[in-house]
Design an enzyme around this catalytic site. Sequence first.
Site, short mmCIF file in Angstrom:
data_model
loop_
_atom_site.label_atom_id
_atom_site.label_comp_id
_atom_site.label_asym_id
_atom_site.label_seq_id
_atom_site.Cartn_x
_atom_site.Cartn_y
_atom_site.Cartn_z
N CYS A 19 14.31 -66.63 -20.18
CA CYS A 19 15.15 -66.42 -19.00
C CYS A 19 16.59 -66.28 -19.49
O CYS A 19 17.13 -67.22 -20.11
CB CYS A 19 15.01 -67.64 -18.08
N CYS A 58 17.73 -59.38 -17.61
CA CYS A 58 16.99 -60.41 -16.87
C CYS A 58 15.53 -60.10 -17.13
O CYS A 58 15.11 -58.94 -17.06
CB CYS A 58 17.30 -60.33 -15.38
#
Length: 259
Positions: free
Chosen positions: A75, A186
């Site tokens: 992440c 992302c």
Amino acid sequence: MNTLNSPIGVFDSGVGGISVLKELLKQMPNEDYLYFGDSVNAPYGTKPLAHVRELTFRNIEMLLNKGAKAIAVACNTATSAAVADLRRMYPELPLVGIEPAIKPAVLHKEGSRIIVMATPMTLRLDKFKRLVDTYKDRAEIIPLACPGLMEFVESGNLLGEDLHRYLTELFWSVDNEKIDSIVLGCTHYPFVKAAIKNAVDEDVAIFDGGEGTAREMKRRLDNAGLLKISDKKGKVTFINSRNTDEELKLCRFLLESYP
Ligand code: DGL
């Protein structure tokens, strides 16, 4: 005690880190993986920094308690928020984060115009500013915050009409004609790569950090003598804070359908 036969822990705010998991599996198919998605608390990228840090510390502790021998923070947002502290907290642990793949985009074409799509938090924090400073003389780097985009992936909407509208409107603020490459900063966004290409330009080069993260994990495990020695295909176990059948089905679907 965690041994070389223990699983690699992988975590993300939701299902996005499965794009990284797929790269880990490509490079280390014999390892076992324990993937945790914190879908109940997603999105992270629009939450206060202190909250994301607290969630990240908690998730990693949970994976270690379940026997993970190494951690991939799959992440960008959690990496930007907490990786420096995590390295201090677990100096011996092979722990790898992810960052926007600006370097490969610059190497692909010097002097190019690069859009970096990421969460508002990733783009706001110092880690990103330092990364841009490193390459700012070799490319024009344009950050593009995408609040709301990860939610499409979390709901399994990878190519719908509303997603197309969202992306078209998002790119209104950018001059499409001159984009050389897009960096997906992302881990959710690789799942909507086709939709992004549709909304922008089929020829734009797209980069993400999954492959580099997997390579670094392999290197770290090798250095620590923790690479599993086996010719048997490893197994993937999914856990999700929204532990519904539907959520786990989405995890399996994304893992199988992602190239
Ligand atoms: N997948 C996460 C990332 O790479 C973020 C999505 C979110 O929770 O906002 O940044």
